[in-house]
Write an enzyme that holds these catalytic residues in place. Structure first.
Site: not given
Length: 311
Positions: A161, A187
């Site tokens: 990501s 994350y």
């Protein structure tokens, strides 16, 4: 040392996964898609199935997985869609999946993940996002290495990501035991780990014909955002210059990395919008961070990950 020529393709951010495989025949090839019951996972699996591959959906919820498998068969006519239980946060579950796998594996799509969750830990005390997004997939890939090597030309797809730009892997405190827990930093470092895995797995396994690449699928509204409030999602949309993609578009880069002949013999790289990305430029949210492709960090992460699995 020469810089490899970047991979370019005829596809774009608007391309769908089915368009990527339109001219490909994957008959006889076998794929595993983690998190294949929803979101971009099911669309990745659908495209692979449409091109003729045998696809196993590795999912926590096998009932949802079976519904997805039935839907894929209905839309593609391919009835070689299997469902198998897999909980990436549970190493026993990963080991059970590996034990039951038989024969070669041509494509492993490490797609499942969690995003910006509240602080949660595994039974070992590991931070849940790092454990699920990286360590579970690391255990799965290393466990399936013989099956990947037997394919005589296998690919691992490591779904990362742009959030990897938020944080390197903080080796001194991976699990937030000293620093305050921050869901987005957690994350981010797990997504950096996904890129570093691609770098080191390619270095170690290319001689076995196994190549791994990482990718940014794009901004897609899926169940991945279940821990994010609507207000925060609105802020993310307003601050994101790129348009949100459909799940079919979001799956396209995963499918490209898994299947395109243009990537034969290519590994350790980072893709977005169906193209190989360049280094991140300050002030932007595209491209890869230097720390995410640092070979020393990649080797350190591999060693640390093996230590985790040994307990």
């Amino acid at each position: 040392m020469t810089t490899p020529t970047p991979v370019t393709t005829p596809f774009s951010a608007e391309t769908t996964a089915l368009e990527v495989v339109r001219d490909l025949d994957l008959t006889g090839r076998r794929a595993v898609v983690t998190g294949g019951a929803s979101g971009i996972g099911v669309e990745t699996a659908r495209a692979l199935a449409a091109a003729g591959a045998d696809v196993t959906l590795a999912v926590r919820n096998t009932e949802a997985g079976q519904r997805a498998a039935d839907d894929i068969t209905g839309s593609t006519g391919n009835d070689r869609i299997l469902v198998a239980p897999l909980d990436l946060a549970d190493l026993a579950s990963v080991a059970a999946f590996v034990r039951t796998w038989d024969g070669p594996l041509h494509m492993l799509v490490d797609n499942a993940g969690i995003m910006a969750s509240p602080e949660m830990r595994t039974e070992q005390g590991w931070e849940m996002q790092f454990a699920t997004n990286h360590l579970g997939h690391f255990a799965l890939a290393t466990g399936l290495r013989p099956a990947l090597a037997a394919a005589d030309g296998a690919r691992i797809v490591s779904v990362s990501s742009a959030a990897h730009l938020r944080s390197p892997v903080v080796f001194s405190d991976i699990h937030f035991r000293q620093r305050p827990y921050d869901p987005w930093l957690a994350y981010g470092q797990s997504k950096t780990a996904n890129v570093l895995f691609a770098v080191e797995a390619t270095r170690r396994w290319a001689d076995d014909g196994i190549y791994t690449n990482a990718l940014m699928p794009g901004a897609i509204r899926t169940n991945l955002q279940r821990y994010i409030s609507e207000e925060e999602l609105a802020r993310m949309r307003s601050g994101n210059a790129a348009a949100f993609k459909t799940p079919e578009q979001g799956a396209a880069t995963s499918v490209l990395v898994a299947t395109s002949p243009l990537l034969d013999g290519v590994g350790g790289r980072y893709f977005e919008d169906c193209q190989e990305a360049g280094p991140n430029q300050p002030g932007t949210r595209t491209g890869w961070a230097a720390y995410a492709r640092d070979p020393e960090a990649a080797e350190q992460l591999w060693t640390v990950s093996e230590e985790h699995l040994r307990g």
